[in-house]
Design a protein around this motif. Structure first.
Motif, short mmCIF file in Angstrom:
data_model
loop_
_atom_site.label_atom_id
_atom_site.label_comp_id
_atom_site.label_asym_id
_atom_site.label_seq_id
_atom_site.Cartn_x
_atom_site.Cartn_y
_atom_site.Cartn_z
N ASN A 14 -0.81 45.17 -25.23
CA ASN A 14 -0.97 43.99 -26.09
C ASN A 14 0.36 43.56 -26.67
O ASN A 14 0.64 42.37 -26.79
N PHE A 15 1.21 44.54 -27.02
CA PHE A 15 2.53 44.20 -27.55
C PHE A 15 3.38 43.51 -26.49
O PHE A 15 4.01 42.47 -26.76
N VAL A 16 3.42 44.06 -25.28
CA VAL A 16 4.23 43.48 -24.21
C VAL A 16 3.76 42.05 -23.88
O VAL A 16 4.58 41.13 -23.75
N LEU A 17 2.45 41.87 -23.78
CA LEU A 17 1.92 40.54 -23.48
C LEU A 17 2.27 39.55 -24.58
O LEU A 17 2.68 38.41 -24.31
N GLY A 18 2.12 39.98 -25.83
CA GLY A 18 2.45 39.10 -26.94
C GLY A 18 3.94 38.79 -27.03
O GLY A 18 4.34 37.66 -27.31
N TRP A 19 4.75 39.81 -26.76
CA TRP A 19 6.21 39.62 -26.80
C TRP A 19 6.65 38.56 -25.80
O TRP A 19 7.40 37.63 -26.13
N ALA A 21 4.89 36.33 -24.36
CA ALA A 21 4.28 35.02 -24.61
C ALA A 21 5.07 34.23 -25.65
O ALA A 21 4.97 33.01 -25.72
N GLN A 22 5.87 34.96 -26.45
CA GLN A 22 6.56 34.30 -27.56
C GLN A 22 8.07 34.19 -27.37
O GLN A 22 8.72 33.45 -28.11
N CYS A 23 8.65 34.96 -26.43
CA CYS A 23 10.08 34.88 -26.23
C CYS A 23 10.43 35.28 -24.80
O CYS A 23 9.58 35.81 -24.08
N ASP A 24 11.66 35.02 -24.41
CA ASP A 24 12.10 35.30 -23.04
C ASP A 24 12.91 36.58 -22.94
O ASP A 24 13.46 36.87 -21.87
N GLU A 25 13.01 37.35 -24.02
CA GLU A 25 13.78 38.58 -23.97
C GLU A 25 13.06 39.59 -23.08
O GLU A 25 11.90 39.93 -23.32
N PRO A 26 13.71 40.08 -22.03
CA PRO A 26 13.03 40.97 -21.06
C PRO A 26 12.60 42.29 -21.67
O PRO A 26 13.15 42.75 -22.68
N VAL A 27 11.60 42.90 -21.03
CA VAL A 27 11.04 44.18 -21.44
C VAL A 27 11.11 45.16 -20.28
O VAL A 27 10.65 44.85 -19.18
N ILE A 28 11.68 46.34 -20.53
CA ILE A 28 11.54 47.46 -19.60
C ILE A 28 10.34 48.24 -20.09
O ILE A 28 10.31 48.69 -21.25
N ASN A 29 9.36 48.40 -19.24
CA ASN A 29 8.09 49.03 -19.63
C ASN A 29 7.97 50.36 -18.91
O ASN A 29 7.74 50.42 -17.71
N LEU A 30 8.12 51.46 -19.67
CA LEU A 30 8.03 52.81 -19.11
C LEU A 30 6.68 53.41 -19.46
O LEU A 30 6.36 53.58 -20.65
N ASP A 31 5.88 53.72 -18.45
CA ASP A 31 4.55 54.28 -18.70
C ASP A 31 4.21 55.29 -17.61
O ASP A 31 4.47 55.05 -16.43
N LYS A 32 3.62 56.40 -18.01
CA LYS A 32 3.25 57.46 -17.08
C LYS A 32 2.00 57.12 -16.28
O LYS A 32 1.71 57.72 -15.26
N LEU A 33 1.22 56.13 -16.77
CA LEU A 33 -0.04 55.73 -16.15
C LEU A 33 -1.01 56.91 -16.04
O LEU A 33 -1.52 57.23 -14.97
N THR A 34 -1.26 57.54 -17.19
CA THR A 34 -2.34 58.51 -17.26
C THR A 34 -3.66 57.74 -17.29
O THR A 34 -3.68 56.53 -17.10
N TYR A 35 -4.76 58.41 -17.57
CA TYR A 35 -6.08 57.78 -17.47
C TYR A 35 -6.19 56.49 -18.28
O TYR A 35 -6.89 55.55 -17.88
N HIS A 230 -1.54 43.94 -35.48
CA HIS A 230 -0.66 45.10 -35.46
C HIS A 230 0.63 44.79 -34.71
O HIS A 230 1.73 45.12 -35.17
N CYS A 231 0.51 44.13 -33.57
CA CYS A 231 1.70 43.82 -32.78
C CYS A 231 2.64 42.87 -33.52
O CYS A 231 3.87 43.01 -33.44
N THR A 232 2.07 41.92 -34.24
CA THR A 232 2.90 41.02 -35.05
C THR A 232 3.64 41.78 -36.13
O THR A 232 4.83 41.52 -36.42
N ALA A 233 2.95 42.76 -36.74
CA ALA A 233 3.60 43.58 -37.77
C ALA A 233 4.75 44.39 -37.19
O ALA A 233 5.81 44.52 -37.81
N ILE A 234 4.55 44.95 -36.00
CA ILE A 234 5.61 45.74 -35.36
C ILE A 234 6.83 44.87 -35.09
O ILE A 234 7.98 45.27 -35.31
N ARG A 235 6.60 43.66 -34.61
CA ARG A 235 7.72 42.75 -34.38
C ARG A 235 8.47 42.47 -35.68
O ARG A 235 9.70 42.41 -35.70
N ARG A 236 7.72 42.31 -36.75
CA ARG A 236 8.36 42.03 -38.03
C ARG A 236 9.18 43.22 -38.51
O ARG A 236 10.30 43.06 -39.03
#
Length: 360
Positions: A14-19, A21-35, A230-236
């Motif tokens: 949700n954070f990555v999608l929101g980020w 959607a609101q800006c063009d700053e790239p995201v490196i997304n590291l995830d283990k892809l557990t269940y 929550h995601c908006t708060a983290i950005r702030r």
């Protein structure tokens, strides 16, 4: 560029999608892809050059260090965690490995990277650690809500592992000067929530005609926070939080679990009614889990006072949006309700007594 860990999970995606959607700053997304990590959450970003997905483990310090050296992010946001209390009771080892050892490896890689930056980039860098209100333990009915200075008293292997990671983050700021930020949030809900947690589990089971399991008397109280808030708060916090500080993020929505289930059933009765009866008829009370904390409540005045953040959604508006999302995404629910998830549900509920159906 920012590095997000655990960005295919519920809050992280949700954070990555929101980020993006609101800006063009790239995201490196590291995830283990557990269940609970699901690339389907990020399907809308397929082919988007701003989203760089890397399958990997935060415990792999060498991998993290190489990503930092290659992409030179200005911030690390750590969402990666094992997060389900019941799973931690059945198998605590994975929680210690990911939440404690993983946080340590991530901090070590971040420290090495940060110390090698020039003065300007070093001053701008941030390490934001996403944690939980469960580290504070449990409250009595009349106790004041948790503040940022509430003593830690975790009561489950999950919350103990998160408390340990919080302490490591604090130590790395005070010992090495690493510019850290910590957020402790209340119970999140919203789209892409894995259906082992209360709200998505009730929605899924209700629609499939299955029992709606309520632990004990259902009077465990939680503060509910819509995930987009929550995601908006983290950005702030990332933008303006003071280094070394902790910020509690809550929804100002204390509610007993049984009341949450009743509200869900009422919305489902309205939006997708059964042929006969109410979804309330599917409620059953099952044996409570060991050491179940009775009440959590967040005092979120510090983040409002210092950073001007308050949640936008009320529980009434957020829960309706959540139900509507799940009703519109049957395919997503079916895809995640398979394999490891089904085995886990059998493990968690097989030995819990289920008295007669007990509709309120």
């Amino acid at each position: 560029m920012i590095l997000v860990t655990g960005g295919a999970g519920f809050i992280g995606s949700n954070f990555v999608l929101g980020w993006l959607a609101q800006c063009d700053e790239p995201v490196i997304n590291l995830d283990k892809l557990t269940y609970a990590g699901n690339l389907g959450n990020l399907q809308s970003l397929a082919g988007d050059p701003r989203h760089i997905f890397v399958k990997g483990d935060i415990c792999d310090e060498e991998l993290v260090a190489s990503l930092l050296a290659q992409h030179k992010p200005r911030a690390i946001l750590n969402f990666a965690a094992e997060s389900h209390v019941d799973r931690s009771i059945h198998g605590p080892r994975d929680f210690v490995i990911t939440n404690v050892n993983g946080a340590f490896a991530l901090l070590e890689a971040a420290r090495g990277y940060w110390q090698g930056l020039d003065d300007r980039d070093k001053a701008a860098f941030r390490f934001l650690h996403v944690s939980t209100d469960e580290v504070y333990g449990t409250l009595g009915p009349e106790d004041a809500p948790f503040t940022e200075t509430t003593a830690y008293a975790p009561n489950s292997p999950y919350s103990a592992s998160k408390a340990a990671s919080d302490h490591l983050v604090r130590a790395y700021h005070h010992t090495y000067g690493l510019p850290t930020l910590t957020t402790n949030c209340s119970n999140n809900y919203g789209p892409y929530h894995f259906p082992e947690k209360l709200i998505p589990l009730i929605i899924a089971n209700a629609r499939q005609g299955k029992p709606l399991p309520i632990y004990g008397d259902g009077q465990q109280v939680r503060d509910w926070l819509y995930v987009a808030d929550h995601c908006t708060a983290i950005r702030r916090v990332l933008d303006a939080g003071r280094c070394g500080e902790t910020y509690n993020i809550g929804g100002w929505n204390e509610m007993a679990n049984l009341d949450v289930v009743r509200i869900l059933c009422g919305i489902l009765d309205e939006l997708t009614p059964k042929a006969a009866g109410s979804y309330l008829d599917q409620i059953v009370h099952v044996q409570d889990r060991p050491g179940h904390d009775r009440r959590y409540a967040i005092d979120a005045r510090k983040i409002e006072r210092e950073l001007g953040w308050r949640p936008v959604e009320t529980f009434e508006s957020g829960i309706r949006k959540t139900v509507e999302w799940y009703l519109a995404h049957d395919d997503w629910v079916r895809n995640v309700q398979s394999g490891d998830y089904l085995g886990w549900m059998d493990t968690n509920y097989a030995n819990r007594a289920t008295p007669e159906r007990n509709a309120p």
